[in-house]
Scaffold this active site. Structure first.
Site, PDB file in Angstrom:
ATOM      1  N   HIS A 299       0.882  -1.153   0.000  1.00  0.00           N
ATOM      2  CA  HIS A 299       0.000   0.000   0.000  1.00  0.00           C
ATOM      3  C   HIS A 299       0.925   1.210   0.000  1.00  0.00           C
ATOM      4  CE1 HIS A 299      -2.926  -2.913   1.939  1.00  0.00           C
ATOM      5  NE2 HIS A 299      -3.519  -2.529   0.832  1.00  0.00           N
TER       6      HIS A 299
ATOM      7  N   ASP B 185       2.342   1.805   3.291  1.00  0.00           N
ATOM      8  CA  ASP B 185       3.288   0.790   3.788  1.00  0.00           C
ATOM      9  C   ASP B 185       4.702   1.277   3.473  1.00  0.00           C
ATOM     10  OD1 ASP B 185       1.348  -1.140   4.576  1.00  0.00           O
ATOM     11  OD2 ASP B 185       1.222  -1.923   2.527  1.00  0.00           O
TER      12      ASP B 185
ATOM     13  N   GLU C 251      -8.868  -4.536  -8.396  1.00  0.00           N
ATOM     14  CA  GLU C 251      -9.110  -5.764  -7.619  1.00  0.00           C
ATOM     15  C   GLU C 251     -10.591  -5.809  -7.228  1.00  0.00           C
ATOM     16  OE1 GLU C 251      -6.412  -6.404  -4.311  1.00  0.00           O
ATOM     17  OE2 GLU C 251      -7.749  -7.852  -3.409  1.00  0.00           O
TER      18      GLU C 251
ATOM     19  N   GLU D 107      -8.584 -11.817  -6.799  1.00  0.00           N
ATOM     20  CA  GLU D 107      -8.401 -12.473  -5.502  1.00  0.00           C
ATOM     21  C   GLU D 107      -9.391 -13.628  -5.402  1.00  0.00           C
ATOM     22  OE1 GLU D 107      -7.587 -10.328  -1.912  1.00  0.00           O
ATOM     23  OE2 GLU D 107      -8.866 -11.654  -0.745  1.00  0.00           O
TER      24      GLU D 107
ATOM     25  N   HIS E  47     -12.384 -13.084  -3.092  1.00  0.00           N
ATOM     26  CA  HIS E  47     -13.352 -12.096  -3.588  1.00  0.00           C
ATOM     27  C   HIS E  47     -14.261 -12.723  -4.648  1.00  0.00           C
ATOM     28  CE1 HIS E  47     -10.470  -8.542  -2.428  1.00  0.00           C
ATOM     29  NE2 HIS E  47     -10.788  -9.322  -1.404  1.00  0.00           N
TER      30      HIS E  47
ATOM     31  N   ASP F 207     -14.633 -11.678   4.600  1.00  0.00           N
ATOM     32  CA  ASP F 207     -13.475 -11.985   3.759  1.00  0.00           C
ATOM     33  C   ASP F 207     -12.405 -12.639   4.638  1.00  0.00           C
ATOM     34  OD1 ASP F 207     -11.573 -11.949   1.786  1.00  0.00           O
ATOM     35  OD2 ASP F 207     -11.211  -9.794   1.882  1.00  0.00           O
TER      36      ASP F 207
ATOM     37  N   ASP G 279      -9.541 -14.542   3.859  1.00  0.00           N
ATOM     38  CA  ASP G 279      -8.114 -14.568   3.486  1.00  0.00           C
ATOM     39  C   ASP G 279      -7.404 -15.802   4.051  1.00  0.00           C
ATOM     40  OD1 ASP G 279      -8.393 -12.163   2.092  1.00  0.00           O
ATOM     41  OD2 ASP G 279      -7.770 -10.939   3.783  1.00  0.00           O
TER      42      ASP G 279
ATOM     43  N   ASP H 107      -2.657 -13.175  -0.803  1.00  0.00           N
ATOM     44  CA  ASP H 107      -3.235 -12.236   0.164  1.00  0.00           C
ATOM     45  C   ASP H 107      -3.873 -13.088   1.257  1.00  0.00           C
ATOM     46  OD1 ASP H 107      -4.041 -10.033   1.488  1.00  0.00           O
ATOM     47  OD2 ASP H 107      -5.438  -9.282  -0.022  1.00  0.00           O
TER      48      ASP H 107
HETATM   49  C1  XUL Z   1      -9.114  -6.354   0.729  1.00  0.00           C
HETATM   50  C2  XUL Z   1      -7.917  -6.730   0.004  1.00  0.00           C
HETATM   51  C3  XUL Z   1      -6.798  -5.728   0.046  1.00  0.00           C
HETATM   52  C4  XUL Z   1      -6.161  -5.508  -1.272  1.00  0.00           C
HETATM   53  C5  XUL Z   1      -5.036  -4.529  -1.292  1.00  0.00           C
HETATM   54  O1  XUL Z   1     -10.060  -7.325   0.781  1.00  0.00           O
HETATM   55  O2  XUL Z   1      -7.842  -7.797  -0.534  1.00  0.00           O
HETATM   56  O3  XUL Z   1      -5.814  -6.176   0.927  1.00  0.00           O
HETATM   57  O4  XUL Z   1      -5.648  -6.704  -1.746  1.00  0.00           O
HETATM   58  O5  XUL Z   1      -5.432  -3.249  -1.024  1.00  0.00           O
HETATM   59 MN    MN Z   2      -6.450  -8.682  -1.921  1.00  0.00          MN
END
Ligand code: XUL
Ligand code: MN
Length: 344
Positions: free
Chosen positions: A49, A52, A174, A210, A213, A248, A250, A283
């Site tokens: 980011h 970051d 994304e 992703e 997602h 979400d 992850d 991610d």
């Molecule tokens: C949010 C997500 C974020 C993006 C980067 O769900 O996946 O971490 O990947 O901004």
């Molecule tokens: Mn992501």
């Protein structure tokens, strides 16, 4: 010959375990320390980011931001790492409460655009041409709050602004259907690529898919990847996993549905993803229950699962598959895949 893959993750993937219902449970690790473990864990690329790379960037002038980013580039060089992308963090500032590019307040929209120009400056200083846009708050909690036609016009306007700011950058949208918003304006790969075609330079706008997602949108991640590959717009991926329609999660790649993960690896390998320098990005988040001393296992496990599935994808009996497709015996094809995944 089969290609090799370079893998990446973001510093937020080594995190302290805080969630909306409870505080952090693991000590923070400073950014420079995190960089030290990338190579040890088997990764070559760092996802960023903007803040970051340059914390508190809103308090700095453009040239100060570039100077700070140049220091981070030196750190990357010292560790033999490359920056994969930079993403503007447009969801924490009070000026983005109602969204960034689609905010109803023109001053807030201007803040989002200006911040995105700074993100591009940071990307240049880190020597990457890729900007990722997770459009976190570009949506609504209630339909009547924004005009969905105008919202798309404003997203196009913001992307055009970025494309004009730097003629060499590429933008990977994304998509995510919900969270934090009830409904996001760009929920799927199809929406993102349609948006690309509305911009001034469609060839420089693609996607970051992703897995979680896509699953949250009720779609299959490997089919989403196929769609993006057919459109020549798969700029990067965020591999992970997701157990149904919840928050979400992850989760580690392949941890919920090995076959779904296998099909993602298979399509990436089939079409030589990475041949233009793309990274395979993760991610993933460590579970909140994980002790600090073992809080990077989600990364090494995801990587190992990716590599194991790659071996399985490459050792499939392709002739047999073609034969079964010709015979339209998909029950047998399914059994072949399941047996292969079970090592039978
Ligand atoms: C949010 C997500 C974020 C993006 C980067 O769900 O996946 O971490 O990947 O901004
Ligand atoms: Mn992501």
């Amino acid at each position: 010959m089969a290609g090799t893959f370079r893998l990446s993750f973001g510093p937020w993937n080594i995190h302290e375990g805080g969630d909306p219902f409870g505080p952090t449970v693991r000590g923070g690790i400073e950014f420079a320390k995190k960089l030290e473990c990338y190579k040890q864990l088997g990764f070559d690329g760092v996802q960023f980011h903007d803040d970051d790379a340059v914390p508190d960037m809103n308090d700095l002038a453009p040239d100060q931001i570039v100077a700070k980013a140049a220091d981070v580039k030196q750190l990357l060089d010292d560790h033999g790492l490359a920056a994969e992308f930079v993403a503007p963090r447009l969801w924490e500032d009070e000026r983005t409460i109602d969204g960034g590019y689609t905010s109803n307040d023109p001053a807030c929209r201007e803040f989002a655009k200006e911040r995105s120009r700074r993100t591009i400056d940071i990307a240049n200083a880190l020597d990457t041409k890729l900007v990722v846009l997770w459009l976190a708050r570009e949506g609504t909690y209630i339909r009547e709050a924004k005009d969905s036609k105008i919202a798309v016009d404003r997203l196009v306007e913001a992307i055009n602004d970025m494309l004009a700011w730097d003629p060499n950058i590429k933008i990977a949208i994304e998509p995510k259907p919900n969270e934090p918003m009830d409904q996001a304006y760009i929920p799927t790969t199809g929406h993102a690529i349609a948006l690309a075609y509305l911009t001034d330079d469609p060839k420089r706008v693609g996607v970051n898919i992703e897995s979680a997602h896509a699953i949250l949108a009720g779609l299959d991640p490997s089919d989403e990847m196929g769609f993006a590959l057919a459109c020549d717009r798969l700029y990067t991926v965020h591999l992970n996993d997701q157990n149904g329609l919840k928050f979400d999660e992850d989760k580690s790649f392949g941890a919920v549905d090995l076959r779904r993960a296998f099909n993602q690896v298979r399509i990436l390998d089939e079409y030589d993803f990475g041949k233009n320098g793309e990274f395979v990005g993760l991610d993933v988040k460590a579970m909140r229950t994980q002790r600090t001393d073992v809080a990077t296992k989600h990364l090494t496990n995801s990587r190992q699962i990716f590599l194991n599935l790659l071996e399985l994808a490459r050792s499939l009996d392709k002739n047999k598959i073609d034969q079964l497709i010709t015979q339209r015996d998909y029950e047998e094809l399914e059994m072949l895949i399941i047996n292969h995944l079970m090592g039978k």
